[in-house]
Design an enzyme around this catalytic site. Structure first.
Site, PDB file in Angstrom:
ATOM      1  N   HIS A   5       0.824  -1.463   0.032  1.00 52.26           N
ATOM      2  CA  HIS A   5       0.023   0.026  -0.015  1.00 52.26           C
ATOM      3  C   HIS A   5       0.811   1.367  -0.077  1.00 52.26           C
ATOM      4  CE1 HIS A   5      -3.221  -2.547   1.195  1.00 52.26           C
ATOM      5  NE2 HIS A   5      -2.490  -3.218   2.041  1.00 52.26           N
ATOM      6  N   LYS A  52      17.066  21.259 -11.458  1.00 54.39           N
ATOM      7  CA  LYS A  52      16.268  20.082 -11.799  1.00 54.39           C
ATOM      8  C   LYS A  52      16.997  18.874 -12.484  1.00 54.39           C
ATOM      9  CE  LYS A  52      12.485  19.141 -11.531  1.00 54.39           C
ATOM     10  NZ  LYS A  52      11.098  19.453 -11.966  1.00 54.39           N
TER      11      LYS A  52
END
Ligand code: ARG
Length: 473
Positions: free
Chosen positions: A155, A282
Site C-alpha cells: 500500500h 532540476k
C-alpha cells in the site's frame, strides 16, 4: 499499368492509391520478402514449374534488387501499392519479362503472412537478447547490494525491511517469464504459410515443405485458409510485449519515486537523466517516465489489432494490412526502452545509507516483535494485539521500537527480554525471513544462483535461434 490492371478500364483514383498503399511502412519487410521469394523461386525450379535458367535469372535479379533497396537506390512507389508488388516491379525492370514468373503459384496473401513471420522471428531474438541484458544489469545491482536494506512496502506504506538485492531480483524473475513467453511463442510463429496461395492452395505441383525447410521453419501451416488469415501470432506478440511494457513501467515508477527527494534512495546517472529548461536545479528521470508513458502505445496496438481482427470473415481481408504499423512500432518501442534500461540500471547509484535510515526510522520490525512473542508461546493473534499497543505507545512518545527501554517493553508483556534488541535490528529482521524465496541474505543468494542458470539457458536459446535465422538463404 498496375500489375493487376488487366481487368480494369480506367486508372485508379489517386486518393484510392494513396489510401490503400502500404509501401510507406511495409518497406520494412523488403529483406524478408526477398528471402521468401528466393526460397520460392528455388522451389519452382526444383519442382520443374519453371526452368532452372529462368530461376537463376530471377534469383540473381532478386539479389540485385535487394542490394539496390539496401543501398537506398531503388525507387519504391505508391503506384505499386506495397512491398510485394514493388519488389516484383523492380525485378521485372532488372531482368525483363521473365521476372513475371516469380509469382507463379503464390499470392500476396501467403507472401505477406510469410514476411510478417520472418520479421517477427528476428524480433523475438533481438528482444529476448535485450531483456537478458536488463536482467544482467539487475543481477549486477543485486549482487552489489546483498547487504543493502530498504523498507519493503505494501500500500506504499513501509511494511517489512527487505534487501535491495531481493527487490532487484523480483524484476529479474518477471523478465524471465517475459523471455519465456517470447521463446515459447517461437513455435507458433515459426510455421510457413507459403503455398496457401490466395486462400485455397494452388494448382501447381509445389513443395511447401521444401520452402519451409529452406527458410528454417519448423513446419507448414496446415490449413491454407488459416495460413492466410491467421494473425493471432501478431496478437500474441503484442500481448507479450504489453506484459514486458507493464513490467518495465512498474520498475520505472519505482525509479521515479526512489530518485525523488522524498525517497532519496537512488540517483540515476547524469548520462541517463535530463534537465529543466527553466529550473536550473532540476535533474529529471525522463527516461524512466517516457518508458512508463510508452506503455500506453503498446497496449493500444494490442487493442487495435484485436479489434481489427474481430468479426473478419475468412480468408484474407484488406483490413489485415493494419497488422503492420502496430507491430513495427511495438518492436521499435521495446528495443528503444530495453536498450536504455540496462545501462540506466547498471549506472544508477544506490544510496545505501539513506535506505538504511528509512528502515531504522519506522515500525517495519513490528511483525518481528509479534513473532518473538509467538516464539514464547503467545498465540499470534494476541501477540499482534500486544504489539499494536507497543506501536501506539511508541508513536505517542515519538519513539521507534528500538528506542524503548526494557522496562517499557515489559509493561506490555513480561515475556519480552533483553535479547529483543538483537531481534529487532534491521539486518536481523531481514535474515529472519529465512524461507525459500524470502529476503534473508542466503535466500537471496540462492535466487542469484538460480537466475544465473536461467540467464545461461536464455542465452543458449538466443544463440541457436540466431544461427537459424542467419543460416537462411
Ligand atoms: N499490402 C497487403 C497487406 O499488407 C498485402 C496483401 C494484399 N493482398 C490482397 N489481396 N490485396 O495486407
Amino acid at each position: 499499368m498496375k500489375l493487376w490492371g488487366g481487368r480494369f478500364t480506367k486508372p485508379t483514383n489517386q486518393l484510392v492509391d494513396e489510401y490503400t498503399a502500404s509501401i510507406s511502412f511495409d518497406q520494412k519487410l523488403a529483406k524478408y520478402d526477398i528471402q521468401g521469394s528466393l526460397a520460392h523461386v528455388d522451389m519452382l525450379s526444383k519442382c520443374r514449374i519453371i526452368s532452372e535458367s529462368d530461376a537463376k535469372t530471377i534469383a540473381n535479379g532478386l539479389r540485385a534488387v535487394a542490394s539496390k533497396i539496401e543501398a537506398g537506390d531503388a525507387v519504391l512507389s505508391e503506384d505499386n501499392e506495397d512491398i510485394h508488388m514493388n519488389v516484383e516491379k523492380l525485378l521485372i525492370d532488372e531482368v525483363g519479362t521473365v521476372g513475371g514468373k516469380l509469382h507463379t503459384g503464390r499470392s500476396r496473401n501467403d507472401q505477406v503472412a510469410l514476411d510478417m513471420r520472418l520479421y517477427l522471428r528476428e524480433a523475438l531474438i533481438t528482444i529476448s537478447q535485450l531483456l537478458v541484458e536488463v536482467q544482467q544489469a539487475l543481477h549486477k545491482q543485486a549482487k552489489a547490494n546483498l547487504d543493502t536494506v530498504l523498507p519493503g512496502y505494501t500500500h506504499l506504506q513501509r511494511a517489512q525491511p527487505v534487501l535491495f538485492a531481493h527487490h532487484m531480483m523480483a524484476y529479474v524473475f518477471m523478465f524471465q517469464r517475459d523471455i519465456e513467453r517470447l521463446t515459447d511463442s517461437w513455435k507458433r510463429v515459426n510455421k510457413s504459410p507459403l503455398g496457401a496461395g490466395a486462400l485455397a492452395g494452388t494448382s501447381f505441383p509445389i513443395d511447401r515443405h521444401y520452402v519451409a525447410e529452406k527458410l528454417h521453419f519448423d513446419g507448414i501451416c496446415e490449413n491454407s485458409l488459416d495460413a492466410v488469415s491467421d494473425r493471432d501470432f501478431v496478437v500474441e506478440f503484442l500481448s507479450n510485449a504489453s506484459l514486458i511494457s507493464m513490467h518495465l513501467s512498474r520498475l520505472c515508477e519505482e525509479l521515479v519515486q526512489w530518485s525523488s527527494a522524498e525517497f532519496n534512495f537512488i540517483e540515476l546517472d547524469d548520462a541517463f537523466s535530463t534537465g529543466s529548461s527553466m529550473m536550473p536545479q532540476k535533474k529529471n528521470p525522463d527516461v524512466a517516465e517516457l518508458v512508463r508513458g510508452k506503455t500506453g502505445r503498446v497496449y493500444g496496438h494490442l487493442m487495435g489489432m484485436l479489434t481489427t481482427l474481430k468479426g473478419l470473415p475468412l480468408a484474407y481481408n484488406k483490413d489485415m494490412q493494419e497488422d503492420k504499423e502496430g507491430m513495427f512500432d511495438t518492436v521499435e518501442t521495446l528495443k528503444g526502452a530495453l536498450a536504455l534500461f540496462a545501462p540506466m540500471i547498471e549506472t544508477m547509484q544506490v544510496k545505501k545509507e539513506e535506505m538504511y535510515a528509512a528502515v531504522a526510522k519506522d515500525y517495519s520490525n513490528a511483525t518481528d516483535l509479534a513473532d518473538y512473542l509467538v516464539g514464547k508461546d503467545l498465540p499470534f493473534r494476541e501477540a499482534h494485539a500486544v504489539v499494536g499497543q507497543v506501536v501506539l505507545y511508541s508513536i505517542q512518545h515519538n519513539m521507534y521500537l528500538l528506542d524503548l527501554s526494557l522496562e517499557e517493553f515489559q509493561q506490555f508483556s513480561p515475556l519480552i527480554e533483553k535479547d529483543i534488541y538483537d531481534v529487532l535490528a534491521p539486518k536481523a529482521v531481514v535474515n529472519a525471513r529465512n524461507v525459500a524465496g524470502g529476503t534473508a541474505k542466503n535466500r537471496v543468494e540462492d535466487q542469484l544462483t538460480a537466475a544465473e542458470g536461467l540467464i545461461q539457458k536464455s542465452l543458449g536459446w538466443i544463440q541457436t535461434h540466431a544461427e537459424i535465422v542467419e543460416g537462411q538463404s
